[in-house]
Design a protein around this motif. Structure first.
Motif, PDB file in Angstrom:
ATOM      1  N   HIS A  18      79.016 -26.001   3.997  1.00  0.00           N
ATOM      2  CA  HIS A  18      80.308 -25.527   3.466  1.00  0.00           C
ATOM      3  C   HIS A  18      81.267 -25.212   4.602  1.00  0.00           C
ATOM      4  O   HIS A  18      81.335 -24.083   5.071  1.00  0.00           O
ATOM      5  CB  HIS A  18      80.080 -24.300   2.583  1.00  0.00           C
ATOM      6  CG  HIS A  18      81.306 -23.788   1.888  1.00  0.00           C
ATOM      7  ND1 HIS A  18      81.237 -22.897   0.841  1.00  0.00           N
ATOM      8  CD2 HIS A  18      82.632 -24.023   2.073  1.00  0.00           C
ATOM      9  CE1 HIS A  18      82.459 -22.615   0.417  1.00  0.00           C
ATOM     10  NE2 HIS A  18      83.332 -23.280   1.154  1.00  0.00           N
ATOM     11  N   HIS A  20      85.437 -26.062   6.032  1.00  0.00           N
ATOM     12  CA  HIS A  20      86.751 -26.663   5.798  1.00  0.00           C
ATOM     13  C   HIS A  20      87.186 -27.259   7.134  1.00  0.00           C
ATOM     14  O   HIS A  20      87.698 -26.560   7.994  1.00  0.00           O
ATOM     15  CB  HIS A  20      87.735 -25.614   5.288  1.00  0.00           C
ATOM     16  CG  HIS A  20      87.325 -25.044   3.961  1.00  0.00           C
ATOM     17  ND1 HIS A  20      87.776 -25.559   2.767  1.00  0.00           N
ATOM     18  CD2 HIS A  20      86.473 -24.043   3.639  1.00  0.00           C
ATOM     19  CE1 HIS A  20      87.226 -24.877   1.764  1.00  0.00           C
ATOM     20  NE2 HIS A  20      86.427 -23.960   2.262  1.00  0.00           N
ATOM     21  N   MET A  50      84.734 -29.651   3.012  1.00  0.00           N
ATOM     22  CA  MET A  50      85.292 -29.396   1.681  1.00  0.00           C
ATOM     23  C   MET A  50      86.501 -30.305   1.430  1.00  0.00           C
ATOM     24  O   MET A  50      87.187 -30.703   2.364  1.00  0.00           O
ATOM     25  CB  MET A  50      85.688 -27.928   1.566  1.00  0.00           C
ATOM     26  CG  MET A  50      84.495 -27.033   1.311  1.00  0.00           C
ATOM     27  SD  MET A  50      83.789 -27.436  -0.301  1.00  0.00           S
ATOM     28  CE  MET A  50      82.254 -26.515  -0.213  1.00  0.00           C
ATOM     29  N   LYS A 104      82.780 -31.201  -6.189  1.00  0.00           N
ATOM     30  CA  LYS A 104      83.182 -29.796  -6.201  1.00  0.00           C
ATOM     31  C   LYS A 104      84.308 -29.580  -7.186  1.00  0.00           C
ATOM     32  O   LYS A 104      85.228 -30.406  -7.283  1.00  0.00           O
ATOM     33  CB  LYS A 104      83.666 -29.401  -4.796  1.00  0.00           C
ATOM     34  CG  LYS A 104      84.425 -28.071  -4.775  1.00  0.00           C
ATOM     35  CD  LYS A 104      84.005 -27.186  -3.644  1.00  0.00           C
ATOM     36  CE  LYS A 104      84.564 -25.797  -3.804  1.00  0.00           C
ATOM     37  NZ  LYS A 104      84.711 -25.084  -2.552  1.00  0.00           N
ATOM     38  N   HIS A 195      79.408 -20.090  -1.971  1.00  0.00           N
ATOM     39  CA  HIS A 195      79.815 -18.744  -1.515  1.00  0.00           C
ATOM     40  C   HIS A 195      79.644 -17.612  -2.539  1.00  0.00           C
ATOM     41  O   HIS A 195      80.593 -16.894  -2.846  1.00  0.00           O
ATOM     42  CB  HIS A 195      81.226 -18.750  -0.925  1.00  0.00           C
ATOM     43  CG  HIS A 195      82.356 -19.373  -1.712  1.00  0.00           C
ATOM     44  ND1 HIS A 195      82.449 -19.308  -3.065  1.00  0.00           N
ATOM     45  CD2 HIS A 195      83.465 -20.025  -1.288  1.00  0.00           C
ATOM     46  CE1 HIS A 195      83.562 -19.918  -3.448  1.00  0.00           C
ATOM     47  NE2 HIS A 195      84.198 -20.356  -2.386  1.00  0.00           N
ATOM     48  N   ASP A 268      81.349 -21.236   4.860  1.00  0.00           N
ATOM     49  CA  ASP A 268      82.723 -21.268   4.357  1.00  0.00           C
ATOM     50  C   ASP A 268      83.698 -21.165   5.539  1.00  0.00           C
ATOM     51  O   ASP A 268      84.735 -20.491   5.451  1.00  0.00           O
ATOM     52  CB  ASP A 268      82.968 -20.160   3.325  1.00  0.00           C
ATOM     53  CG  ASP A 268      84.259 -20.368   2.543  1.00  0.00           C
ATOM     54  OD1 ASP A 268      84.890 -21.428   2.686  1.00  0.00           O
ATOM     55  OD2 ASP A 268      84.637 -19.451   1.789  1.00  0.00           O
TER      56      ASP A 268
END
Ligand code: NCD
Ligand code: ZN
Ligand code: ZN
Length: 412
Positions: A18, A20, A50, A104, A195, A268
């Motif tokens: 996970h 970004h 992501m 997702k 998350h 995340d």
């Protein structure tokens, strides 16, 4: 367990399911090169990006663009999720063919404003994704509850960082989890909760597992490390969606983790510029700040610190941060295992290294704002090896940009 003369330990390559990575389109925050440089330096050998990029990864050609950019510049191996919206349900088979690791759905509004599909569309998406054999993950917050409290708090002039946390209450997360469990039970879909921040949501996952739903779940180091007090201490720097919870929710999250409700650890990793994070005024109007912070270089140290404290064993950490993510997303045993010989990914850790992140700019991302700045750790990665090649050693990223490659997925 392989231990060298200095007491360093060799473990299967750490997987972060996970991040970004922000490319394509948001390269002012981060790109494949900088994200995977941070990964290498953090002891992470595989990352999964992501889809809330620009364009969002909602079509085969957007996914292919994201893969091309990764092939051109990544330091470690990578993959990507594709997003499902109201607009692209018919494209699910083509996106699957193009090689997405999984899918997702953003249930609540979050960074990037990818609108959630309605409940009927989610059911249909689950059926279509079920036919691909892949897993569907969720940003698991009920957007209607959040939008309601956000509007109310703003009208009341509540602007503190803690108000942002309370505008996204635990019930918004728990309800979203319960609803998706019900849908998955109906459709037989394989689902994943990204998350998970609260004990309440993690306990809902446990109940879903107990009744046979194919649900897996992730939590992130910041939910285990901090309580919501961090919003009063560090302000908007720690602002994240879902928010960091109170001590009771955190204690129950730890229990659920120990009892097996949580399968995977991921960061995340969500870089934003210092200006977007409002670091010059961390206690200013929270509605002007943005959610998310980096994590790739503090996840292994944070987890090793928990091992050092005796919260779980090294083996239990490796299972959640390497083996299970590989299994959950169909990358095992190519990833998450030392059984593939000279092609193996591995991370060498120093479990006794004591250090403090005194200056966030010693990290390797483009933008390094994190509430872990100022925190002290026991443990860190000293060497990172991807498919037999050393990509990080003794403080230096030594691998070549572009060495990292897309992981092929096997959902059989
Ligand atoms: C993420 C981001 O910045 O893209 N931010 C966050 O607070 N977690 C979005 C997300 O993961 O929902
Ligand atoms: Zn999210
Ligand atoms: Zn995220």
């Amino acid at each position: 367990r392989v231990v060298d003369a200095d007491g360093n330990v060799l473990v299967p390559g750490i997987i972060d399911g996970h991040i970004h990575n922000r490319e394509p389109g948001l390269e002012y925050k981060e790109d494949w090169e900088s994200a995977t440089r941070a990964a290498a330096a953090g002891g992470v050998t595989t990352v999964v990006g992501m889809p809330n990029t620009d364009p969002v990864i909602d079509r085969p050609d957007h996914l292919e663009l994201k893969f091309e950019r990764g092939e051109a510049s990544a330091h470690v191996d990578f993959q990507s999720y594709a997003v499902v919206t109201s607009e692209n349900i018919d494209q699910i088979p083509a996106i699957d063919e193009a090689g997405a690791l999984g899918f997702k759905i953003f249930l609540g509004s979050t960074v990037g404003d990818v609108p959630p599909p309605n409940d009927g569309e989610i059911l249909e998406a689950m059926e279509r994704i079920g036919e691909t054999g892949k897993r569907l993950g969720f940003h698991e917050e009920n957007g209607e509850i959040i939008d309601h409290y956000t509007e109310q708090f703003q009208a009341e002039g509540r602007t503190k960082p803690i108000d942002h946390s309370h505008s996204r209450p635990v019930i918004a997360e728990q309800e979203a989890v319960e609803r998706m469990l019900t849908f998955a039970e109906e459709t037989g879909a394989k689902i994943h909760m990204f998350h998970v921040s609260s004990g309440s949501a993690a306990e809902a996952v446990a109940r879903g597992k107990a009744r046979g739903v194919d649900v897996t779940a992730e939590t992130c180091p910041h939910y285990l490390w901090f309580t919501e007090e961090v919003m009063r201490e560090k302000g908007n720097v720690a602002r994240v969606q879902p928010p960091i919870r109170d001590a009771d929710e955190q204690a129950r999250l730890w229990n659920a983790l120990e009892e097996g409700a949580i399968d995977t650890i991921a960061t995340d990793h969500a870089p934003h510029t210092p200006d977007e994070k409002k670091v010059d005024d961390p206690f200013g109007n929270t509605w002007d700040a943005i959610s998310g912070f980096v994590g790739l270089e503090t996840e292994v140290p944070a987890m090793l610190s928990f091992v050092d404290e005796g919260r779980f064993t090294l083996e239990e950490w490796v299972r959640r941060h390497s083996t299970r993510p590989a299994q959950v997303w169909g990358m095992y045993p190519q990833k998450g295992s030392l059984q593939v010989g000279t092609d193996a990914d591995f991370t060498i850790i120093d479990p006794d290294a004591e250090w403090t992140l005194t200056d966030r700019d010693t990290l390797h991302s483009k933008n390094c704002v994190t509430p872990f700045e100022g925190e002290s750790f026991t443990g860190k990665a000293v060497t990172t090896v991807v498919r037999g090649e050393v990509v990080y050693e003794d403080g230096d990223v030594v691998g070549k940009s572009g060495y990292g490659t897309r992981v092929d997925v096997d959902t059989e």
